[in-house]
Scaffold this active site. Structure first.
Site, short mmCIF file in Angstrom:
data_model
loop_
_atom_site.label_atom_id
_atom_site.label_comp_id
_atom_site.label_asym_id
_atom_site.label_seq_id
_atom_site.Cartn_x
_atom_site.Cartn_y
_atom_site.Cartn_z
N ALA A 178 2.72 -4.47 0.94
CA ALA A 178 2.45 -3.34 2.06
C ALA A 178 2.66 -2.03 1.64
O ALA A 178 1.64 -1.30 1.82
CB ALA A 178 3.25 -3.89 3.44
N SER B 153 14.00 -1.01 -2.52
CA SER B 153 15.35 -1.36 -2.88
C SER B 153 15.15 -2.53 -3.89
O SER B 153 14.41 -3.67 -3.72
CB SER B 153 16.12 -2.07 -1.92
OG SER B 153 17.11 -2.92 -2.29
N ALA C 209 -3.48 -15.22 -2.81
CA ALA C 209 -4.74 -15.48 -2.44
C ALA C 209 -5.39 -14.32 -1.67
O ALA C 209 -4.72 -14.08 -0.67
CB ALA C 209 -5.00 -16.91 -1.90
N LYS D 139 -12.12 -16.36 -6.48
CA LYS D 139 -12.17 -16.97 -5.33
C LYS D 139 -13.28 -17.18 -4.68
O LYS D 139 -13.61 -16.16 -3.99
CB LYS D 139 -10.90 -16.64 -4.53
CG LYS D 139 -10.62 -17.71 -3.46
CD LYS D 139 -9.49 -17.27 -2.49
CE LYS D 139 -9.48 -17.77 -0.89
NZ LYS D 139 -8.45 -17.35 -0.38
N GLY E 43 -2.70 -12.32 4.99
CA GLY E 43 -1.46 -11.43 4.97
C GLY E 43 -1.82 -9.90 4.32
O GLY E 43 -1.76 -8.96 4.89
C1 LIG Z 1 4.80 -18.12 1.95
C2 LIG Z 1 4.14 -17.15 2.04
C3 LIG Z 1 2.77 -17.12 1.17
C4 LIG Z 1 1.93 -16.11 1.48
N1 LIG Z 1 0.76 -16.16 0.83
C5 LIG Z 1 -0.17 -15.20 0.91
C6 LIG Z 1 -1.39 -15.14 0.27
O1 LIG Z 1 -1.84 -16.06 -0.26
N2 LIG Z 1 -2.20 -14.06 0.59
C7 LIG Z 1 -2.04 -12.94 1.48
O2 LIG Z 1 -2.97 -12.29 1.46
N3 LIG Z 1 -0.67 -13.07 1.99
C8 LIG Z 1 0.12 -14.16 1.63
N4 LIG Z 1 1.29 -13.89 2.13
C9 LIG Z 1 1.73 -12.41 2.67
C10 LIG Z 1 2.11 -11.52 1.78
O3 LIG Z 1 2.95 -12.05 1.10
C11 LIG Z 1 2.68 -10.36 2.58
O4 LIG Z 1 1.82 -9.80 3.50
C12 LIG Z 1 2.93 -9.18 1.60
O5 LIG Z 1 3.77 -9.68 0.63
C13 LIG Z 1 3.72 -8.04 2.10
O6 LIG Z 1 4.94 -7.94 2.34
P1 LIG Z 1 5.76 -6.65 2.70
O7 LIG Z 1 5.32 -5.55 1.59
O8 LIG Z 1 5.28 -6.59 3.96
O9 LIG Z 1 7.23 -7.25 2.65
P2 LIG Z 1 8.15 -7.37 1.59
O10 LIG Z 1 7.38 -7.99 0.24
O11 LIG Z 1 9.36 -8.41 1.95
O12 LIG Z 1 8.71 -5.98 0.85
C14 LIG Z 1 9.47 -5.35 1.67
C15 LIG Z 1 10.17 -4.22 0.99
O13 LIG Z 1 11.05 -3.46 1.52
C16 LIG Z 1 12.07 -2.89 0.87
N5 LIG Z 1 13.27 -2.89 1.79
C17 LIG Z 1 13.63 -3.67 2.80
N6 LIG Z 1 14.80 -3.10 3.23
C18 LIG Z 1 15.39 -2.02 2.71
C19 LIG Z 1 16.32 -1.22 2.94
N7 LIG Z 1 17.25 -1.17 3.66
N8 LIG Z 1 16.36 -0.11 1.89
C20 LIG Z 1 15.36 0.03 1.00
N9 LIG Z 1 14.20 -0.68 0.77
C21 LIG Z 1 14.09 -1.75 1.61
C22 LIG Z 1 12.36 -4.18 -0.24
O14 LIG Z 1 13.09 -3.73 -1.16
C23 LIG Z 1 10.91 -4.54 -0.35
O15 LIG Z 1 10.24 -3.57 -1.19
C24 LIG Z 1 2.42 -14.93 2.14
C25 LIG Z 1 3.46 -14.81 2.85
C26 LIG Z 1 4.45 -15.61 2.67
C27 LIG Z 1 5.83 -15.82 3.32
#
Ligand SMILES: Cc1cc2nc3c(=O)[nH]c(=O)nc-3n(C[C@H](O)[C@H](O)[C@H](O)COP(=O)(O)OP(=O)(O)OC[C@H]3O[C@@H](n4cnc5c(N)ncnc54)[C@H](O)[C@@H]3O)c2cc1C
Length: 502
Positions: A17, A41, A52, A80, A347
Site C-alpha cells: 500500500a 520500519s 495474485a 493470470k 487487496g
Molecule cells: C493471507 C493474505 C493473502 C493475501 N493475498 C493477496 C493476493 O493474493 N492478492 C492481493 O491483491 N492481495 C492479497 N492480500 C492483501 C495484500 O497482502 C495487502 O493488501 C497488501 O500487502 C498491503 O498491505 P499494507 O501495505 O497495507 O500493509 P503491510 O504489508 O502490513 O505494511 C505495513 C507497513 O507499515 C509499517 N509500519 C507499521 N507500523 C509502523 C511504525 N510504528 N513505524 C514505522 N512503520 C510502521 C511496516 O513497517 C510496513 O512497512 C493478502 C493478504 C493476506 C493477509
C-alpha cells in the site's frame, strides 16, 4: 494546503500500500509543489502476501509508465487468466472464474441466456466452452491480446501473479528515483493539532520529527494513525466471512507454470496456489473458530504441491472495514482501511482504487468535509459490493461435511446479496450495481460455478430460431477452440518475454 511552500505528504508504511501510493503520487504530483516522505520500519515488517492480482493492475502499471516485461522479470511474475475453484460447490467439482467474457451478446441479450436455454433443457453444455481465457487456462496457454486478430484473441483479459516482496522493492526504487524521501525508522509517537485534531507530525525512533500536511496511513492492520490515533472504529464482517487466519508457505516450482490461481476448498477453509516463475506461493486460509493453527499448518503441509521452501508463516485478520477511511488530514490505504480475505485477489485492487479516488479528490488546501464524505461513501460502496461477492462463494455451497461449511451454508447474508441471488435464480438476470468491481461475467461464473440454476432464461432468446441459436452457439465454441489452439504454452511464453534474469 499552502501552495506558497511545498505541501508535505507523509506516507506511513512501506508495504504494497505504501509503495503503490508513493509510486503514484511521486509520478503524478509536481515535485516543485509537493514533498513526499515514506516511513517504514524494518523491525515491524510487511504482510507481503499480495501475489495474485486482477486485470485492473495493468491500468495502474500503465499509468506509471512501467515496462511490463521488465516488471515481470524483476518480480518473477507470471500471467493470470482467472481463478480455478476446486471443491467449493461440492467435493470433486471444479469451475473457473475467468477474466474474459463468455461468447458474445446477441440482439442486446447477454450471451449466457442463449446458453441457459440449453442448460434448462437438460443439455450438458459447459459454459467454459464459450470463454477463450477459460479454455487457454485449462490448456496452460497464454499470449497477449492480438490487436489485429478478428477473434477473441484481440481482447484477451489477464492479470499477474508476482512476488510481493519484489513488487514493493520495484515500486520503492521507482518512487525514490522520482524524489520520494524514504526513511527507515519506527514511529514512536503521533502528534495532533490541539484544536483540529489533524495529525501534525510523527516522532521517529531515530529522534527525527516528520511534519506533514497530509498523512496516508499505510501501516497495515493496526491502523497506526486512522485507528490508534484518530480512533476510527471498525465494521466487523466476521458473521458473514468467518475465515480470519492464514498459513503461508512457498514451495518449489513445477514443470508447468499454470496461468491461473487455484483455490481449493477444504473442511475448514481453503488453500491457494499461485504459480510464479521461480516458486509457487501457497497458503491455507481458515477460521480460527473452527480450526487450530497447528492443524492448519499440518493441513497445508500435507497438501503442498511441491517441496516447501521455507517455514510456514501465520497471518491473522478480521474481515471488515474502517468506518471512515478518510478522517481529518489522514487517509487510510491498504490493510489499515479494511480487508476482505484474499479469495478473489482484491487487496491490491483496493489499494489501487483508493489511490485513484484520492487523486480525484486531492485536497488543494485544508481537507474539505465534502471531499472526505465523498471519498468515504465511494470506499464503503466498493467494499460492501466486494464483500457480497466473496460471501457468495461460501453461502452457495452444497458442502455439509464439517461444522465450518454447515455454518457457511446456513449463515444470514446481507440483503444486497440475497437480492442478487434471487434475481439470478428467478430469471438468470445479473446487474452490475453502481460500477461495482466485479462485472456480470464474474457474478455469472461464480453463481453458475456454485451450482445456482435460474428457473428461466430471458424471454427474448426465443426471437432467434432454435436452429439459428444452435448454429451461433456452436460457431462461438468452435471459434474459441480455434483461438486457444493458436496460443503458445504459458511457460514458453514467459521464458521468451520476461525470463527472470539471474
Ligand atoms: C493471507 C493474505 C493473502 C493475501 N493475498 C493477496 C493476493 O493474493 N492478492 C492481493 O491483491 N492481495 C492479497 N492480500 C492483501 C495484500 O497482502 C495487502 O493488501 C497488501 O500487502 C498491503 O498491505 P499494507 O501495505 O497495507 O500493509 P503491510 O504489508 O502490513 O505494511 C505495513 C507497513 O507499515 C509499517 N509500519 C507499521 N507500523 C509502523 C511504525 N510504528 N513505524 C514505522 N512503520 C510502521 C511496516 O513497517 C510496513 O512497512 C493478502 C493478504 C493476506 C493477509
Amino acid at each position: 494546503m499552502d501552495t506558497e511552500k511545498k505541501s508535505k505528504v507523509v506516507i506511513v508504511g512501506g508495504g504494497s500500500a505504501g509503495w503503490m501510493t508513493a509510486a503514484a503520487l511521486s509520478h503524478l504530483l509536481p515535485r516543485d509543489r509537493f514533498a513526499i516522505t515514506l516511513i517504514e520500519s524494518k523491525t515491524i515488517g510487511t504482510v507481503s502476501v499480495g501475489e495474485a492480482t486482477i486485470p485492473s493492475i495493468l491500468e495502474f502499471n500503465q499509468m506509471l509508465g512501467i515496462d511490463e516485461a521488465e516488471f515481470l522479470s524483476f518480480t518473477h511474475g507470471s500471467f493470470k487468466l482467472g481463478i480455478e475453484f476446486h471443491d467449493w460447490y461440492k467435493k470433486g467439482h471444479q469451475y473457473m472464474h475467468p477474466f474474459g467474457p463468455y461468447g458474445v451478446n446477441m440482439n442486446g441479450i447477454p450471451f449466457h441466456h442463449y446458453w441457459l436455454k440449453d442448460k434448462l433443457q437438460g443439455k450438458e453444455d459447459p459454459l467454459s466452452d464459450y470463454c477463450l481465457e477459460y479454455q487457454a487456462a485449462l490448456n496452460n496457454k497464454f499470449c497477449h491480446p492480438q490487436a489485429q486478430s478478428r477473434s477473441a484473441m484481440a481482447n484477451i483479459k489477464y492479470a499477474y501473479h508476482f512476488d510481493a516482496v519484489k513488487y514493493a522493492e520495484y515500486l520503492s526504487a521507482f518512487s525514490v528515483k522520482r524524489g520520494v524521501n524514504k526513511i527507515i525508522a519506527q514511529i514512536t509517537k503521533v502528534h495532533q493539532h490541539a484544536q483540529t485534531q489533524d495529525i501534525s507530525s510523527v516522532a521517529l525512533s531515530n529522534g527525527e520529527l516528520i511534519e506533514g500536511d497530509l498523512f496516508i496511513d499505510c501501516s497495515g492492520f493496526k491502523g497506526l494513525l486512522i485507528a490508534q490515533t484518530l480512533k476510527v472504529g471498525f465494521e466487523d464482517w466476521r458473521q458473514y466471512l468467518p475465515c480470519d487466519s492464514a498459513i503461508a508457505q512457498p514451495s518449489e516450482s513445477l514443470s508447468t507454470i499454470k496461468p491461473y490461481t487455484i483455490s481449493t476448498a477444504h473442511e475448514c477453509g481453503w488453500q491457494w496456489q499461485i504459480p510464479l516463475q521461480h516458486r509457487i506461493g501457497n497458503g491455507f486460509v481458515f477460521s480460527s473458530q473452527f480450526l487450530s493453527k497447528d492443524l492448519a499448518i499440518d493441513c497445508l503441509a500435507k497438501r503442498l504441491p511441491s517441496k516447501a521452501l521455507s517455514e510456514p508463516r501465520q497471518l491473522n485478520w478480521i474481515n471488515g472495514k474502517r468506518q471512515q477511511a478518510w478522517k481529518n488530514n489522514c487517509i487510510a490505504i491498504g490493510l489499515s482501511a479494511g480487508f476482505i480475505e484474499p479469495l478473489e485477489s482484491t487487496g491490491l485492487q483496493l489499494i489501487q482504487s483508493a489511490i485513484m479516488r484520492l487523486l480525484s479528490l486531492f485536497p488543494s488546501g485544508r481537507c474539505q468535509q465534502v471531499d472526505i464524505d465523498t471519498y468515504n461513501r465511494y470506499t464503503d460502496d466498493e467494499l460492501w459490493r466486494i464483500r457480497d461477492f466473496i460471501i457468495l462463494h461460501y453461502k452457495a455451497t452444497q458442502r455439509n461435511d464439517s461444522a465450518f461449511w454447515r455454518y457457511c451454508a446456513s449463515m444470514p447474508i446481507p440483503d444486497s446479496l440475497q437480492n442478487k441471488i434471487e434475481l439470478y435464480q428467478s430469471s438468470g438476470r445479473i446487474f452490475r450495481e453502481n460500477n461495482e468491481l466485479f462485472s456480470e461475467i464474474s457474478w455469472l461464473s461464480v453463481m453458475n460455478g456454485q451450482g445456482l440454476v435460474p428457473k428461466a432464461y430471458h424471454p427474448l432468446v426465443n426471437n432467434l430460431s432454435e436452429q439459428q441459436r444452435q448454429q451461433n452457439l456452436s460457431h462461438i465454441a468452435g471459434a474459441m477452440r480455434e483461438a486457444e489452439q493458436q496460443m503458445p504454452d504459458h511457460k514458453a511464453y514467459l521464458q521468451k518475454y520476461c525470463r527472470v534474469s539471474t
